[in-house]
Design an enzyme around this catalytic site. Structure first.
Site, PDB file in Angstrom:
ATOM      1  N   GLY A  77       0.832  -1.194   0.000  1.00 17.71           N
ATOM      2  CA  GLY A  77       0.000   0.000   0.000  1.00 17.71           C
ATOM      3  C   GLY A  77       0.869   1.247   0.000  1.00 17.71           C
ATOM      4  N   CYS A 118       5.278  -6.046   1.767  1.00 18.26           N
ATOM      5  CA  CYS A 118       5.677  -4.638   1.735  1.00 18.26           C
ATOM      6  C   CYS A 118       4.987  -3.843   2.849  1.00 18.26           C
ATOM      7  CB  CYS A 118       5.419  -4.062   0.336  1.00 18.26           C
ATOM      8  SG  CYS A 118       6.317  -2.523   0.070  1.00 18.26           S
ATOM      9  N   TYR A 119       4.035  -2.969   2.526  1.00 21.31           N
ATOM     10  CA  TYR A 119       3.309  -2.267   3.598  1.00 21.31           C
ATOM     11  C   TYR A 119       2.712  -3.288   4.568  1.00 21.31           C
ATOM     12  CZ  TYR A 119      -0.075   0.736   5.958  1.00 21.31           C
ATOM     13  OH  TYR A 119      -0.789   1.408   6.913  1.00 21.31           O
ATOM     14  N   HIS A 179       7.758  -7.550  -3.505  1.00 17.32           N
ATOM     15  CA  HIS A 179       6.473  -7.941  -4.101  1.00 17.32           C
ATOM     16  C   HIS A 179       6.625  -9.254  -4.874  1.00 17.32           C
ATOM     17  CE1 HIS A 179       4.066  -4.317  -3.270  1.00 17.32           C
ATOM     18  NE2 HIS A 179       5.248  -3.717  -3.265  1.00 17.32           N
ATOM     19  N   GLU A 215       4.375 -10.951  -6.183  1.00 15.86           N
ATOM     20  CA  GLU A 215       3.335 -11.137  -7.207  1.00 15.86           C
ATOM     21  C   GLU A 215       3.702 -10.560  -8.558  1.00 15.86           C
ATOM     22  OE1 GLU A 215       3.169  -9.532  -4.441  1.00 15.86           O
ATOM     23  OE2 GLU A 215       2.353  -7.518  -4.658  1.00 15.86           O
ATOM     24  N   SER A 246     -23.535  -9.441 -27.403  1.00 11.64           N
ATOM     25  CA  SER A 246     -22.835  -8.523 -28.306  1.00 11.64           C
ATOM     26  C   SER A 246     -21.955  -9.284 -29.288  1.00 11.64           C
ATOM     27  CB  SER A 246     -21.950  -7.589 -27.484  1.00 11.64           C
ATOM     28  OG  SER A 246     -20.862  -8.324 -26.943  1.00 11.64           O
ATOM     29  N   GLY A 247     -21.744 -10.562 -29.014  1.00 13.88           N
ATOM     30  CA  GLY A 247     -20.799 -11.312 -29.837  1.00 13.88           C
ATOM     31  C   GLY A 247     -19.412 -11.286 -29.225  1.00 13.88           C
ATOM     32  N   GLY A 248     -19.222 -10.459 -28.192  1.00 18.94           N
ATOM     33  CA  GLY A 248     -17.945 -10.451 -27.479  1.00 18.94           C
ATOM     34  C   GLY A 248     -17.848 -11.668 -26.567  1.00 18.94           C
ATOM     35  N   VAL A 249     -16.636 -11.924 -26.091  1.00 24.99           N
ATOM     36  CA  VAL A 249     -16.407 -13.129 -25.297  1.00 24.99           C
ATOM     37  C   VAL A 249     -17.213 -13.103 -23.990  1.00 24.99           C
ATOM     38  CG1 VAL A 249     -14.650 -14.485 -24.103  1.00 24.99           C
ATOM     39  CG2 VAL A 249     -14.107 -13.405 -26.262  1.00 24.99           C
ATOM     40  N   ASP A 250     -17.242 -11.963 -23.308  1.00 25.66           N
ATOM     41  CA  ASP A 250     -17.861 -11.924 -21.982  1.00 25.66           C
ATOM     42  C   ASP A 250     -19.360 -12.211 -22.031  1.00 25.66           C
ATOM     43  OD1 ASP A 250     -15.325 -11.145 -21.416  1.00 25.66           O
ATOM     44  OD2 ASP A 250     -15.811  -9.039 -21.055  1.00 25.66           O
ATOM     45  N   SER A 251     -20.071 -11.485 -22.895  1.00 23.66           N
ATOM     46  CA  SER A 251     -21.516 -11.706 -22.923  1.00 23.66           C
ATOM     47  C   SER A 251     -21.829 -13.088 -23.492  1.00 23.66           C
ATOM     48  CB  SER A 251     -22.235 -10.607 -23.717  1.00 23.66           C
ATOM     49  OG  SER A 251     -21.895 -10.648 -25.077  1.00 23.66           O
ATOM     50  N   SER A 252     -20.982 -13.594 -24.380  1.00 27.17           N
ATOM     51  CA  SER A 252     -21.227 -14.923 -24.957  1.00 27.17           C
ATOM     52  C   SER A 252     -21.077 -16.013 -23.897  1.00 27.17           C
ATOM     53  CB  SER A 252     -20.241 -15.216 -26.091  1.00 27.17           C
ATOM     54  OG  SER A 252     -20.417 -14.281 -27.117  1.00 27.17           O
ATOM     55  N   LYS A 297     -10.275 -12.191 -17.239  1.00 27.67           N
ATOM     56  CA  LYS A 297     -10.572 -12.418 -18.659  1.00 27.67           C
ATOM     57  C   LYS A 297     -10.121 -13.809 -19.144  1.00 27.67           C
ATOM     58  CE  LYS A 297     -11.848 -10.487 -22.636  1.00 27.67           C
ATOM     59  NZ  LYS A 297     -13.059  -9.684 -22.820  1.00 27.67           N
TER      60      LYS A 297
END
Ligand code: XMP
Length: 521
Positions: free
Chosen positions: A59, A86-87, A178, A180, A231-237, A377
């Site tokens: 942080g 870290c923090y 860090h 990560e 929409s044809g996008g990956v997420d809504s599909s 994603k």
């Protein structure tokens, strides 16, 4: 908070820029985790969440400041392993009786550093030191000056004598760097060791997620009907495919065709969902409405606003015909919903308004179903594959809600859209043929609002110029242009000019983002 049958890890966020990466690393280890801001985590929250382990993120604040962020005492009393980063290390040391000193130029450390072992037999370091020192990424001003009672030092760096500290008895671990981030190349090993010693089974797989998500959707939706803007996008599909698997015919999808889609796109999307996956899809053919209102408009913001407004009107019109609809499905992802810690007093929750239907739920009195809220994603893509969506579909580049309108700077005409669709199709075909599609975040063609003179055969031409765009990116926030070979660019330009009537000049856009944006408008 989400209910899940899996062991849960809690990440307490103190506002680091890279907290999401911690979650990412843990997901890769098949561990279920949630990020929550420190303000929200109190004893009652901890009792309900019942974490099997806790991570304190980094942080920007200083533990030396009065009122700086703290975890509740209850976190230390739970008896579960804690990892402070870290923090998170500094706060742990100070809370437990150690001492932190304010940063001075001489002791601040930013960037690459090397940690050497002082005591490498602790399970947290299993397999970590590949040589006598290990590269890590530091980013700290303050530093621990005295470790808390019960802690020992496992690793040290020139700028951080207490780079890795541990109280093995309580299973409290704290590191100054860090693990990560990408620049701590072996950082994942630390996370693996931490979750192993905490007893996680690593059973949070996509198959398990799918089953749980389906059960949750059934519980939430009951017998009610759900509408989904496809929409044809990956997420809504993927959201649509998952909800369909959960509640079958209770789901109706609305695919709004605004006349700004790519070549054959509407047919492909509607065909796949309707014919191959048996979803109920309404194909809203509203090209005339959208193109009519866009006629003569050349200002980018005006164009976007027109499309956004019409999209909502059209969606609502079709949705109103679906009797008994109570839910609206959205493909909201995890990065969109994470509550970020705000020190400036600004809004603490960022939620993307998805595919222009942001304001709809309240307007129509609909409740939201967001089955992808916990996924990144690439996890959405993995879930899509689990659900049987074809690979080429899952791997598609992002396509913006306003579609080709923002790839056609200036006034939009049907003629220009027609030319743009063909040029874009040739360009993408070239990219696929050369095996480059998956290396590129997004590639498309823009048709420019200029005509230029050319010569073809023995004749003069006076046609449009187009610009090719291809960028690499991880999240669309920053991007760089893709370094195509000159051969590729030459071959593509030749093909476009030969195959697409109306274009006689091809350029390649080599602007990064910033200062450019990915789309042209
Ligand atoms: P820019 O052009 O801002 O784009 O660099 C970043 C990413 O966002 C996409 N984009 C949109 N997506 N609705 C969307 O759904 C929009 O209005 C929109 N505008 C840009 C763009 O394609 C890129 O992936």
């Amino acid at each position: 908070m989400t209910s899940t049958a899996h062991d849960r890890l809690l990440i307490i966020d103190f506002g680091s820029q890279v907290t999401q990466l911690i979650a990412r690393r843990l997901r890769e280890l098949n561990v279920y985790c949630e990020i929550h801001p420190f303000q929200k985590v109190d004893a009652a929250f901890l009792a309900e969440f019942a974490p099997k382990a806790i991570i304190f993120s980094g942080g920007p604040d200083s533990v030396m400041r009065d009122g700086s962020p703290r975890p509740p005492q209850a976190a230390y009393d739970l008896g579960v392993p804690i990892l402070g980063i870290c923090y998170g290390q500094q706060v742990m040391m100070q809370d437990l009786g150690g001492r932190v000193e304010a940063g001075e130029h001489a002791t601040a450390e930013f960037g690459r550093a090397f940690v050497a072992p002082t005591e490498a037999s602790d399970p947290i370091l299993k397999g970590w030191f590949q040589s006598d020192r290990e590269q890590v990424w530091m980013s700290h001003g303050d530093h621990v000056a005295e470790i808390a009672p019960g802690f020992g030092v496992l690793g040290t760096s020139p700028g951080a004598p207490f780079a890795i500290t541990a109280d093995p008895e309580r299973r409290f671990y704290a590191v100054q760097f860090h693990p990560e981030v990408h620049h701590t190349p072996n950082g994942q090993t630390l996370y693996r060791n931490f979750v192993e010693l905490a007893g996680f089974k690593g059973d949070w797989t996509m198959g398990a997620y799918r089953e749980e998500a389906i059960a949750r959707i059934r519980e939430q939706v009951g017998d009610a009907k759900v509408i989904c803007g496809l929409s044809g996008g990956v997420d809504s599909s993927v959201a649509a495919a998952l909800i369909h698997e959960a509640v079958g015919d209770q789901l109706t999808c609305v695919f709004v065709d605004h006349g700004l889609l790519r070549l054959n796109e509407a047919e492909e999307v509607v065909g796949m969902f309707r014919d191959h996956m048996n979803l109920h899809v309404i194909h809203a053919q509203e090209q005339d409405l959208f193109l009519g209102e866009l006629d003569g408009q050349s200002d980018p913001e005006t164009k976007r606003k027109i499309i956004g407004r019409l999209f909502i009107d059209v969606f609502q019109k079709y949705a109103n015909d679906i009797e008994g609809a109570e839910f609206l499905a959205q493909g909201t992802l995890y990065p969109d919903v994470i509550e970020s810690v705000s020190f400036s007093g600004g809004p603490s929750v960022t939620i993307k308004s998805h595919h222009n239907v942001g304001g709809l739920p309240e307007k129509m009195g609909l409740k939201l179903v967001e089955p992808l809220r916990e996924l990144f994603k690439d996890e959405v893509r993995a879930l899509g594959r689990e659900l049987g969506l074809p690979d080429h579909f899952i791997g598609r580049h992002p396509f913006p809600g306003p579609g080709l309108a923002i790839r056609c700077p200036g006034e939009i005409t049907r003629e220009k859209l027609e030319i743009l669709r063909k040029a874009d199709a040739v360009y993408i075909d070239q990219i696929r043929k050369h095996g480059l599609y998956d290396e590129i975040w997004q590639a498309f063609c823009a048709i420019l609002p200029v005509r230029t003179v050319g010569v073809m055969g023995d004749g003069r031409t006076y046609d449009y110029a187009c610009a090719l765009r291809a960028v690499t990116s991880v999240d669309g926030m920053t991007a760089d242009y893709y370094p195509f070979s000159h051969d590729f660019l030459g071959e593509t330009a030749t093909r476009i000019i030969n195959e697409v009537k109306g274009i006689n000049r091809v350029t390649y856009d080599i602007t990064s983002k910033p200062p450019g944006t990915i789309e042209w408008e």
